[in-house]
Enzyme design. Structure first.
Site: not given
Ligand SMILES: [Zn+2]
Ligand SMILES: [Zn+2]
Length: 340
Positions: A47, A50, A56, A110, A150, A156, A158, A161, A163, A165, A179
């Site tokens: 992962c 982790c 990458v 995880h 998400n 979407g 996979s 873990h 988290h 963004q 708004e």
């Molecule tokens: Zn709002």
């Molecule tokens: Zn993990």
């Protein structure tokens, strides 16, 4: 019973069609695969989130034991965005995708999730969200900080873990822009904060309130577009999360936890959603009437049934909801209180 009406969405400035009699119409489309059971270990060797693992581009994660923030390895906006862009023809415009993209791991475990964090751990996360917003928002090229999670394969994701963004961008995301301008206009015309008027309507009706404590509230808005859409907000108007006091943060963390646990309890599965923090842009505009809140947009309307965006939503730009917000709020209220 036929329940059919249009409801005005005061923040998005658009109509939502409620057609709850459609919820049980025969359906032969795709069903959503059952979520993976919770027998996942706390640490996964390959992962990229982790602790201690190599990502990458060869960077090794800290051996963190709380919250861990790092720059996204595949940013969609970044300080190194190409600036020698090809000029488009005619009326078209382009510009470099300046900004910063980051990832925040909520926990080294995880197999944990936002709903499983304790209230003090969620308060730590609120502090991290505030700090990121303040730091990134102070950069001259950043006009808006979008923080979102998400959750679930149906949106979407996979890697389970836990988290979220952050996209810190040189433009203000459309929903926030709408708004903010709705809030500004409402204040000019009525002298009221738009979100306060929404909160009064929700609290005086009461049927869509899922949880409330002394300074925070979680509710399914009257104008919900998704079946289990929920807003979590402080009762007092603050344009940004960083303006909440310590005790407001604790209450807010509790309201978040109460909602998240109900989501997971509802169908006894990790409840998929898109969670978005809506705070004021950082472009020096006037956001005195902007009220910070978190929105949850869950894609499922039944355990194995997606709300597909189709003709009305994609083609026309307005939502058609197949459910009554009052009924969905009641389901959530009754789906059990806090666990753990
Ligand atoms: Zn709002
Ligand atoms: Zn993990």
């Amino acid at each position: 019973m036929i329940k059919w009406e249009e409801r005005w969405h005061p923040l998005r400035q658009e109509w939502v069609i409620i057609a709850a009699h459609r919820q049980d119409r025969p359906w032969h489309g795709d069903v959503v695969a059952k979520q993976t059971p919770r027998d996942t270990p706390a640490y996964i060797k390959d992962c990229y989130l982790c602790p201690g693992n190599v990502r990458v581009r060869g960077v090794r994660n800290d051996d963190y034991d709380g919250i861990f923030v790092f720059d996204n390895d595949h940013p969609c906006v970044g300080p190194d965005a190409p600036s020698d862009l090809e000029a488009p023809s005619g009326i078209y415009r382009n510009r470099p995708a300046n900004g910063l993209a980051r990832v925040i791991c909520y926990s080294p475990k995880h197999n944990s999730s936002l709903s499983e964090l304790s209230v003090p751990q969620i308060v730590n996360l609120l502090d991290a969200w505030s700090a990121q917003y303040t730091e990134l928002g102070a950069r001259p090229e950043v006009n808006h900080v979008l923080t979102f999670e998400n959750r679930g394969e149906v949106v979407g994701v996979s890697n389970t873990h836990p988290h979220c963004q952050i996209y810190a961008t040189n433009f203000v995301f459309k929903t926030i822009e709408i708004e903010a301008s709705a809030a500004r206009r409402h204040y000019e015309v009525t002298g009221h904060v738009l979100f306060q008027d929404i909160l009064s309507a929700e609290r005086s009706d009461g049927r869509r309130v899922v949880f409330e404590n002394s300074s925070s509230i979680a509710f399914v808005p009257y104008f919900a577009r998704y079946a289990y859409e929920c807003y979590v907000a402080p009762l007092a108007t603050h344009a940004r999360l960083s303006d909440l006091s310590r005790s407001e943060r604790i209450d807010f963390a509790e309201a978040l936890k109460e909602l998240l646990v109900r989501y997971d309890n509802l169908w006894q599965m990790p409840f998929p959603y898109v969670m978005v923090l809506h705070h004021a842009p950082t472009d020096d505009g006037d956001y005195g009437a902007f009220h910070f809140h978190i929105e949850f947009h869950p894609p499922l309307r039944k355990p194995n049934l997606m709300k597909y965006l189709a003709g009305p939503e994609i083609g026309g730009g307005n939502f058609l909801s197949d459910t009554m917000p009052e009924e969905k709020a009641e389901e959530l209220r009754n789906s059990g209180g806090r666990v753990g």
